[in-house]
Scaffold this active site. Sequence first.
Site, PDB file in Angstrom:
ATOM      1  N   GLY A  42     -22.895  -5.079  42.527  1.00  0.00           N
ATOM      2  CA  GLY A  42     -22.963  -3.955  43.054  1.00  0.00           C
ATOM      3  C   GLY A  42     -23.300  -2.658  42.739  1.00  0.00           C
ATOM      4  O   GLY A  42     -23.714  -1.673  43.051  1.00  0.00           O
ATOM      5  N   GLU A  97     -17.329   1.262  40.377  1.00  0.00           N
ATOM      6  CA  GLU A  97     -17.432   0.533  41.481  1.00  0.00           C
ATOM      7  C   GLU A  97     -18.320   1.016  42.504  1.00  0.00           C
ATOM      8  O   GLU A  97     -18.754   2.077  42.496  1.00  0.00           O
ATOM      9  CB  GLU A  97     -15.920   0.300  42.221  1.00  0.00           C
ATOM     10  CG  GLU A  97     -15.826  -0.573  43.343  1.00  0.00           C
ATOM     11  CD  GLU A  97     -16.276  -1.999  43.188  1.00  0.00           C
ATOM     12  OE1 GLU A  97     -17.288  -2.387  42.952  1.00  0.00           O
ATOM     13  OE2 GLU A  97     -15.617  -2.720  43.453  1.00  0.00           O
ATOM     14  N   ASP A 101     -13.374  -0.445  49.863  1.00  0.00           N
ATOM     15  CA  ASP A 101     -13.327  -0.820  51.430  1.00  0.00           C
ATOM     16  C   ASP A 101     -11.806  -1.056  51.679  1.00  0.00           C
ATOM     17  O   ASP A 101     -11.023  -0.050  51.798  1.00  0.00           O
ATOM     18  CB  ASP A 101     -14.209  -2.037  51.618  1.00  0.00           C
ATOM     19  CG  ASP A 101     -14.375  -2.514  52.934  1.00  0.00           C
ATOM     20  OD1 ASP A 101     -14.557  -1.261  53.739  1.00  0.00           O
ATOM     21  OD2 ASP A 101     -14.396  -3.874  53.375  1.00  0.00           O
ATOM     22  N   ASP A 157     -25.416  -4.820  48.825  1.00  0.00           N
ATOM     23  CA  ASP A 157     -26.172  -5.769  49.512  1.00  0.00           C
ATOM     24  C   ASP A 157     -25.836  -6.192  50.944  1.00  0.00           C
ATOM     25  O   ASP A 157     -24.648  -6.086  51.105  1.00  0.00           O
ATOM     26  CB  ASP A 157     -26.007  -7.135  48.497  1.00  0.00           C
ATOM     27  CG  ASP A 157     -24.830  -7.908  48.658  1.00  0.00           C
ATOM     28  OD1 ASP A 157     -23.790  -7.176  48.192  1.00  0.00           O
ATOM     29  OD2 ASP A 157     -24.562  -8.967  49.055  1.00  0.00           O
ATOM     30  N   ARG A 163     -30.161  -4.725  47.736  1.00  0.00           N
ATOM     31  CA  ARG A 163     -29.694  -3.913  46.930  1.00  0.00           C
ATOM     32  C   ARG A 163     -30.682  -2.839  46.136  1.00  0.00           C
ATOM     33  O   ARG A 163     -30.200  -1.865  45.806  1.00  0.00           O
ATOM     34  CB  ARG A 163     -29.351  -4.949  45.658  1.00  0.00           C
ATOM     35  CG  ARG A 163     -28.241  -5.630  45.826  1.00  0.00           C
ATOM     36  CD  ARG A 163     -27.707  -6.377  44.560  1.00  0.00           C
ATOM     37  NE  ARG A 163     -26.757  -7.633  44.827  1.00  0.00           N
ATOM     38  CZ  ARG A 163     -25.348  -7.718  45.152  1.00  0.00           C
ATOM     39  NH1 ARG A 163     -24.942  -6.287  45.197  1.00  0.00           N
ATOM     40  NH2 ARG A 163     -24.786  -8.719  45.325  1.00  0.00           N
TER      41      ARG A 163
HETATM   42  P1  IMP Z   1     -12.548  -4.474  49.163  1.00  0.00           P
HETATM   43  O1  IMP Z   1     -11.918  -5.424  48.211  1.00  0.00           O
HETATM   44  O2  IMP Z   1     -12.403  -4.569  50.490  1.00  0.00           O
HETATM   45  O3  IMP Z   1     -12.301  -2.823  48.680  1.00  0.00           O
HETATM   46  O4  IMP Z   1     -13.932  -4.744  48.768  1.00  0.00           O
HETATM   47  C1  IMP Z   1     -14.997  -4.118  48.105  1.00  0.00           C
HETATM   48  C2  IMP Z   1     -16.362  -4.830  48.057  1.00  0.00           C
HETATM   49  O5  IMP Z   1     -16.572  -5.260  49.469  1.00  0.00           O
HETATM   50  C3  IMP Z   1     -17.412  -4.032  47.412  1.00  0.00           C
HETATM   51  O6  IMP Z   1     -17.392  -3.984  46.073  1.00  0.00           O
HETATM   52  C4  IMP Z   1     -18.561  -4.598  48.115  1.00  0.00           C
HETATM   53  O7  IMP Z   1     -19.074  -5.865  47.510  1.00  0.00           O
HETATM   54  C5  IMP Z   1     -18.162  -5.194  49.218  1.00  0.00           C
HETATM   55  N1  IMP Z   1     -18.592  -4.135  50.398  1.00  0.00           N
HETATM   56  C6  IMP Z   1     -17.508  -3.485  51.151  1.00  0.00           C
HETATM   57  N2  IMP Z   1     -18.151  -2.634  52.335  1.00  0.00           N
HETATM   58  C7  IMP Z   1     -19.507  -2.838  51.999  1.00  0.00           C
HETATM   59  C8  IMP Z   1     -20.470  -2.372  52.832  1.00  0.00           C
HETATM   60  O8  IMP Z   1     -20.414  -1.228  53.613  1.00  0.00           O
HETATM   61  N3  IMP Z   1     -21.898  -2.803  52.282  1.00  0.00           N
HETATM   62  C9  IMP Z   1     -21.934  -3.722  51.464  1.00  0.00           C
HETATM   63  N4  IMP Z   1     -20.974  -4.279  50.697  1.00  0.00           N
HETATM   64  C10 IMP Z   1     -19.560  -3.902  51.046  1.00  0.00           C
HETATM   65 MG    MG Z   2     -20.871  -7.229  47.554  1.00  0.00          MG
END
Ligand code: IMP
Ligand code: MG
Length: 176
Positions: A42, A97, A101, A157, A163
Amino acid sequence: MKETVSVMISEDRVLERIHEMAQQITRDYAGKSLKLICILKGSIFFTTELAKRIDLPITLDFMSVSSYGSGTESSGRIKIVKDLDENIKDEHILVIEDIIDSGRTLSFLLELLRNRQPASLALCTLLDKPDRRVVDVDVDYTGFVIPDEFVVGFGLDYDQRYRALPYIGIMHLEEE
Ligand code: IMP
Ligand code: MG
């Protein structure tokens, strides 16, 4: 399900903000060299645009992690799919990054990298969705704080697609 994408942040605005972030990073690390760690896949578009605009000696390395668990939620358990090529001991490290999220991926990753004893370790993200945070993460550089919407483009994505969109879009799913 029918997918449509609407523009959330235009290409011009994204690039303008990346330029500002690069200027800030250039000031903060003046006189030092910096290694950018791109978290695949990403962050690849963001990393290249940012790296081109940082006026410092830069090196790059890549890491790929995947979260166990399914769908759009990441679980707490993270697996390293591709590790860095080089040692980071005593280097200034900036992790790049695409989006933060829940924060689970990054908190795992930062802990792992900190154990390798870099001279410094900081985090830069293009997007932040603070409403979704489950685990606390200290973010040093944030491009845009966004509401809780699923976004695509500029590296992000939906099922590996979208992407390469040059802007950040909101993904809408509708019943046909
Ligand atoms: P976390 O561990 O929940 O913070 O996840 C982060 C990862 O989730 C990011 O690197 C993305 O690959 C994916 N992700 C989280 N939110 C989105 C979104 O809105 N669109 C696309 N990918 C997302
Ligand atoms: Mg992803």
